[in-house]
Design an enzyme around this catalytic site. Structure first.
Site, mmCIF file in Angstrom:
data_model
loop_
_atom_site.group_PDB
_atom_site.id
_atom_site.type_symbol
_atom_site.label_atom_id
_atom_site.label_comp_id
_atom_site.label_asym_id
_atom_site.label_seq_id
_atom_site.Cartn_x
_atom_site.Cartn_y
_atom_site.Cartn_z
ATOM 1 C CG ASP A 38 -0.204 -1.662 -2.765
ATOM 2 O OD1 ASP A 38 0.857 -1.991 -2.201
ATOM 3 O OD2 ASP A 38 -0.238 -1.058 -3.860
ATOM 4 C CG ASP A 89 -1.189 0.093 -7.487
ATOM 5 O OD1 ASP A 89 -0.016 -0.219 -7.205
ATOM 6 O OD2 ASP A 89 -1.482 1.159 -8.059
ATOM 7 C CD GLU A 139 4.797 -3.857 1.324
ATOM 8 O OE1 GLU A 139 5.864 -4.343 0.898
ATOM 9 O OE2 GLU A 139 3.987 -3.236 0.603
#
Length: 358
Positions: free
Chosen positions: A182, A342, A261
């Site tokens: 992340d 997170d 992502e």
């Protein structure tokens, strides 16, 4: 496998003048070709090809005699770059080509006849060679080179080589050897295995000094003050790039598969409240480094959609918290699980990426 090797150049005063002429001439030819192409289409609905524009160079040299001092192949390459820019635009991969400014990145390409002998770079128009600092071994067959000039007046050469190596085969995707990552601003990187990279925030650290020098430059507009400002910005950029290289290399070496992502960096930068912090973090550059290093070392890069609720979904029970905001760093789901935002996102990114893979 193609690899680029970047080195610092130390030209003489005469060579530096000629290098500057190459940079300026290639920018002039690029801008003129763009204007010619636009005018031809607007006035006569004629689409000038790359070859049509290159054929006009001999006549242009008769009118602009100073262009004869410059390597003709570099001028042709400037037109080829314009043609590539238009191709990317029509494919929807880039914006419409813009005119190059003197204040923008200064560089030119040498598509062939590039050699390195006795710690000197030998290219057309520079038969005596330009002194180059070979801080690492140059491997492979030289394909082309790009010479650039930094805002602080330093010259560099990036030499593209065919190393003869093949990309390593990528291993089978397994849950145990996959890590979810992340990316953010508060913590630069949080991995699903618990590893965290704090955000160094180099620009914010140097901001007070930058503002002081910027105020002096805005008042006096002197060359020395402008140069000092460029040095400060260059230091910040070098620090950021060094950090990103170390972080990306560590991830690549320690994992067989990395899930990330699909971030919309260009869209995120439009948020004026976060634009500076996002640019300072260098998220886009980091993802690019991960991608090409993964190809070199045989690591799988897995992506999840940018709209997948990785932060809002509880990684333990799957409950979605639709009311979660950016200010919520910790939250408790409906089933009573307390989650770090997170770490939870990193675990979900791994889970979402492996959904259809394992």
């Amino acid at each position: 496998m193609l690899k680029a090797f970047k080195y610092r150049l130390y030209p003489t005063e005469e060579q530096a003048t000629l290098l500057n002429k190459h940079i300026g001439s290639c920018r002039f030819v690029y801008n003129l070709a763009l204007e010619t192409k636009q005018t031809a289409y607007a006035g006569f609905k004629t689409n000038l090809t790359c070859f049509d524009l290159v054929k006009q160079l001999p006549e242009l040299k008769k009118e602009c005699v100073w262009l004869k001092e410059v390597n003709s192949q570099s001028l042709q390459q400037a037109i080829n770059n314009l043609d590539t820019a238009f191709t990317k635009f029509f494919k929807g991969q880039a914006d419409f080509p813009n005119f190059k400014k003197r204040t923008a990145r200064q560089s030119f390409q040498i598509p062939q006849n590039v050699r390195v002998e006795d710690c000197k770079l030998i290219i057309p128009k520079f038969k005596k060679g330009i002194e180059v600092k070979l801080h690492r071994l140059l491997k492979g067959t030289i394909r082309q080179a790009t010479i650039s000039k930094s805002p602080t007046g330093k010259y560099f050469v990036s030499i593209l080589c065919e190393t003869g190596e093949t990309n390593k085969s990528k291993p089978e995707i397994k849950e145990k050897s996959t890590v979810g990552v992340d990316l953010g601003i508060k913590s630069f990187l949080v991995a699903s295995n618990g590893e965290t990279f704090s955000n160094p925030k180099y620009l914010r650290t140097a901001m007070s000094r930058l503002k002081f020098v910027q105020r002096r430059y805005s008042k006096h507009k002197g060359k020395k003050t402008k140069h000092r400002l460029a040095i400060l910005h260059e230091k910040v950029a070098n620090q950021r790039k060094d950090f990103l290289h170390k972080a990306s290399t560590k991830l690549i070496r320690e994992n067989q598969s990395i899930a990330i992502e699909d971030l919309n960096i260009s869209g995120m930068v439009k948020n004026h409240s976060l634009a500076q912090s996002i640019s300072d973090a260098g998220l886009g550059m980091f993802v690019t480094m991960l991608e090409y290093k993964a190809e070199w070392y045989g690591v799988n890069i897995l992506r999840i959609g940018r709209f997948d609720p990785s932060s809002k979904t509880c990684s333990i029970c799957g409950v979605v918290n639709k009311d979660l905001t950016l200010q919520d760093r910790e939250w408790t789901c409906a089933n009573g699980h307390t989650l770090d935002r997170d770490v939870n996102a990193a675990e979900n990114i791994k889970t979402f990426a492996l959904r259809d893979k394992v």
